[in-house]
Design a protein around this motif. Structure first.
Motif, short mmCIF file in Angstrom:
data_model
loop_
_atom_site.label_atom_id
_atom_site.label_comp_id
_atom_site.label_asym_id
_atom_site.label_seq_id
_atom_site.Cartn_x
_atom_site.Cartn_y
_atom_site.Cartn_z
N UNK A 1 -26.69 -7.98 -26.83
CA UNK A 1 -25.58 -8.92 -26.80
C UNK A 1 -24.96 -9.03 -28.19
N UNK A 2 -23.63 -9.04 -28.23
CA UNK A 2 -22.92 -9.21 -29.50
C UNK A 2 -23.14 -10.63 -30.01
N UNK A 3 -23.30 -10.80 -31.33
CA UNK A 3 -23.55 -12.13 -31.89
C UNK A 3 -22.47 -13.16 -31.55
N UNK A 4 -21.23 -12.68 -31.37
CA UNK A 4 -20.13 -13.62 -31.11
C UNK A 4 -20.12 -14.14 -29.67
N UNK A 5 -20.91 -13.52 -28.80
CA UNK A 5 -20.94 -13.91 -27.38
C UNK A 5 -22.02 -14.96 -27.18
N UNK A 6 -21.62 -16.12 -26.66
CA UNK A 6 -22.57 -17.22 -26.50
C UNK A 6 -23.13 -17.32 -25.09
N UNK A 7 -22.43 -16.78 -24.09
CA UNK A 7 -22.88 -16.90 -22.72
C UNK A 7 -24.09 -16.01 -22.46
N UNK A 8 -24.96 -16.39 -21.53
CA UNK A 8 -26.07 -15.51 -21.15
C UNK A 8 -25.56 -14.17 -20.62
N UNK A 9 -26.42 -13.18 -20.67
CA UNK A 9 -26.03 -11.82 -20.30
C UNK A 9 -25.71 -11.66 -18.83
N UNK A 10 -26.06 -12.64 -17.99
CA UNK A 10 -25.77 -12.49 -16.56
C UNK A 10 -24.38 -13.01 -16.19
N UNK A 11 -23.54 -13.27 -17.19
CA UNK A 11 -22.13 -13.60 -16.93
C UNK A 11 -21.48 -12.39 -16.26
N UNK A 12 -20.64 -12.64 -15.26
CA UNK A 12 -20.01 -11.56 -14.51
C UNK A 12 -19.24 -10.61 -15.42
N UNK A 13 -18.60 -11.13 -16.47
CA UNK A 13 -17.85 -10.28 -17.38
C UNK A 13 -18.78 -9.32 -18.10
N UNK B 1 -21.25 -6.46 -25.17
CA UNK B 1 -22.40 -5.59 -25.28
C UNK B 1 -22.10 -4.47 -26.27
N UNK B 2 -23.10 -4.06 -27.02
CA UNK B 2 -22.98 -2.94 -27.94
C UNK B 2 -23.90 -1.83 -27.51
N UNK C 1 -15.00 -25.20 -12.42
CA UNK C 1 -15.11 -25.24 -10.96
C UNK C 1 -16.09 -24.17 -10.45
N UNK C 2 -16.14 -23.04 -11.13
CA UNK C 2 -17.03 -21.94 -10.74
C UNK C 2 -18.02 -21.64 -11.85
N UNK C 3 -19.17 -21.13 -11.45
CA UNK C 3 -20.21 -20.73 -12.40
C UNK C 3 -20.36 -19.21 -12.31
N UNK C 4 -19.82 -18.47 -13.27
CA UNK C 4 -19.77 -17.01 -13.17
C UNK C 4 -21.06 -16.31 -13.62
N UNK C 5 -22.20 -16.81 -13.16
CA UNK C 5 -23.49 -16.28 -13.62
C UNK C 5 -24.34 -15.85 -12.43
N UNK C 6 -25.01 -14.72 -12.58
CA UNK C 6 -25.86 -14.21 -11.50
C UNK C 6 -26.94 -15.22 -11.12
#
Length: 210
Positions: free
Chosen positions: A119-131, A1-2, A87-92
């Motif tokens: 969202x930063x352009x380099x990040x491909x996962x949706x924004x609801x990723x736990x990280x 995130x920026x 094994x796990x899905x780290x998404x809300x």
């Protein structure tokens, strides 16, 4: 995130909260590299302090001392990436609806836009990723958003599912190092819950950090 903002001085408690969110974001975005692993291994929590957070730090430090970067790369891949899926899905959305890209993500994106995050352009996962959510919480604290905003975001986007996720991390078949990371996540989410409860309504609602 920026996010572009000035960084105010933080009290020690808030800086520690921001740092823990940032650490969880780093651990959940990628497997820890050599430098971070060495830092975790060097931690020496107060042995006289018997709290969930103290026990989590001790466990994480001990586990880091017996871990190697390549081993953690493999562990992270099996847990969160896998072939097709981990094994796990780290998404809300997954925890709240059983599917990806559902209404919780739409609501999250609205909140992120309102708060000035993108969202930063380099990040491909949706924004609801736990990280990503942990990263946003860290930035809300360090960029001077008051407790009202922090609590609203935490309540809306983390409180309803993060503890279940961290519990699943602890019991995952492929988790070794990440069992300790899940323990820290659980302890910290409980600490945050208690933190917000203990704030006086005036402090929490007027949005001022004390």
């Amino acid at each position: 995130m920026n996010m572009i903002n000035t960084t105010p001085a933080l009290q020690e408690t808030d800086q520690l909260r921001a740092d823990i969110y940032a650490l969880l974001a780093t651990l959940l975005r990628n497997a820890p590299e050599t430098e971070l692993l060495a830092w975790l291994a060097s931690l020496e929590p107060d042995q006289d302090e018997d709290t969930p957070m103290a026990r989590a730090w001790s466990t994480l430090a001990l586990t880091a001392r017996h871990s190697k970067p390549q081993q953690l790369d493999n562990e992270y891949h099996h847990l969160f990436i896998g072939v097709g899926r981990g094994e796990l899905m780290p998404f809300a959305c997954w925890y709240l609806t059983g599917s990806l890209m559902e209404k919780p993500l739409v609501l999250l994106r609205e909140d992120l836009k309102r708060l000035g995050f993108e969202r930063q352009p380099s990040v491909k996962e949706p924004e609801d990723h736990i990280a990503a959510l942990c990263e946003v919480m860290s930035l809300l604290i360090t960029n001077g958003h008051g407790y009202a905003t922090q609590h609203q975001f935490w309540q809306q986007h983390l409180a309803s599912w993060a503890n279940r996720f961290f519990s699943d991390v602890q019991t995952a078949d492929n988790a070794v190092f990440y069992t300790a990371a899940g323990l820290l996540g659980n302890a910290f989410m409980q600490q945050e819950d208690n933190w917000f409860i203990q704030l006086s309504p005036a402090v929490r609602e007027n949005g001022q950090q004390q």
